[in-house]
Motif scaffolding. Structure first.
Motif: not given
Length: 376
Positions: A166-168, A230-232, A265-270
């Motif tokens: 799971q994404v923290k 969850g981050s990038r 991805l709930n806002g994860e930057k790409i």
């Protein structure tokens, strides 16, 4: 009753993905089991069901003899001639069995055989369906929480999303509709166990394949991918068609394509960068959005030295080193980043040997040889 049987089998086939042929075989087996429970033997009992009409026939193959010693497998000549006037000693004839004579226990056992077969076929059908989806992305609904783990309803099966997958930063709620990556599918007596992930890097790749037609048809390739869920994420893309811009295809008009994936991805930057066979150029691209003065890559040692403008050092490294860390994973190189001031203080280093100070950094173009070293 025969029409009702056929209708029931068609419903099973449509709703539970169990073939009619499989159920016909199960019914035949159940009738033989009923015979065994009723008569004690069933080795010579046969069951034939007409697949078109549903009519069935239960009979025993018996040998015609002068004197009957075992009436289960033998029949007297006189009795045989009542069935077939041409019957003679040594022949084997078919003697019909009235299934209505089977007792309640025999009938119950036959029912259990059919029920068990239905369950086995259901499990088998579900396992096959999701086993084929291993290493793919499926959509499910958050059904319930099992401690810190999550049960995902996939429709005909449940998937298991472990805490470690799971994404923290995600906070899932009951009835949330999410996409998950199928890690593995295991068969068990209780049905298939489907383990899924929201953190696997391949989830990002599969989402691009689903959203970007050029990726799906192979025109654009995702050469490398690095992710901190969850981050990038950073992906390096390459086009097999010179008329297709790989980055533009993945971003989409006004960012429509990549934004759809970011939302999933709930806002994860790409970060999407151009892939390059030259490791030095690839590393420069991978450190985006930071500007790079030059990069020297050692292909054998899988290491690289990078110099960036003083005001770009923190951007190149990123918050808590994330940008540099993802760039290293994306390229497979250990990257040593220095600012111009730090590099200038290094013994024997002359910055002017590497670039013309009159040029803008974004216009800087370094030539590399096949080994990734700076050419003289």
């Amino acid at each position: 009753m025969n029409s009702e049987l056929l209708e029931a089998l068609e419903i099973l086939e449509k709703e539970r993905d169990i073939s009619k042929e499989t159920m016909f075989e199960a019914i035949e087996t159940s009738l033989i089991t009923a015979c065994r429970n009723h008569y004690g033997k069933a080795d010579n009992v046969k069951v034939v069901i007409d697949r078109e009409t549903g009519e069935y026939r239960v009979f025993a193959e018996k040998e015609v003899v002068k004197e009957v010693e075992d009436d289960v497998v033998e029949i007297a000549v006189a009795d045989a001639k009542l069935i077939n006037a041409k019957a003679k000693v040594g022949d084997v004839i078919e003697v019909d069995i009235n299934s209505k004579e089977f007792g309640r226990i025999a009938a119950t056992n036959a029912k259990n055989v059919i029920t068990q077969k239905i369950r086995e076929e259901e499990r088998s059908a579900v396992f096959k369906k999701y086993n084929d989806k291993e290493k793919q992305v499926v959509t499910g609904v958050v059904q319930r929480f099992i401690g810190k783990n999550v049960s995902i309803d996939l429709g005909k099966a449940e998937a298991f999303l472990a805490e470690s997958e799971q994404v923290k930063t995600e906070h899932l709620r009951i009835n949330d509709r999410i996409k998950v990556y199928v890690l593995e599918v295991k068969d068990s007596n209780r049905g298939p166990r489907i383990n899924v992930s929201r953190t696997h890097p391949e989830l990002v790749k599969k989402l691009f394949e689903a959203e970007v037609a050029e990726v799906a048809d192979g025109t654009v390739e995702i050469k490398s991918l690095a992710r901190e869920a969850g981050s990038r994420s950073k992906i390096a893309v390459w086009s097999n068609n010179p008329d297709v811009d790989p980055v533009g295809a993945c971003v989409g008009m006004n960012g429509s394509r990549v934004n759809t994936i970011v939302d999933e991805l709930n806002g994860e930057k790409i970060d999407i960068i151009n892939w390059d066979e030259n490791p030095g150029v690839l590393i420069e691209n991978a450190l985006s959005p930071a500007k790079v003065v030059f990069a020297i890559a050692d292909a054998d040692e899988k290491s690289a030295k990078v110099v960036v403008p003083d005001n770009q050092l923190s951007l190149a490294i990123g918050k808590e080193g994330q940008n540099a860390r993802l760039a290293a994973r994306l390229t497979g190189f250990k990257i040593d980043i220095k600012s111009e001031s730090q590099a200038a203080d290094a013994p024997g280093f002359r910055l002017e040997d590497y670039y013309d100070e009159s040029e803008e950094y974004e216009e800087y173009d370094e030539e590399f040889d096949s080994e990734g070293e700076v050419e003289e």
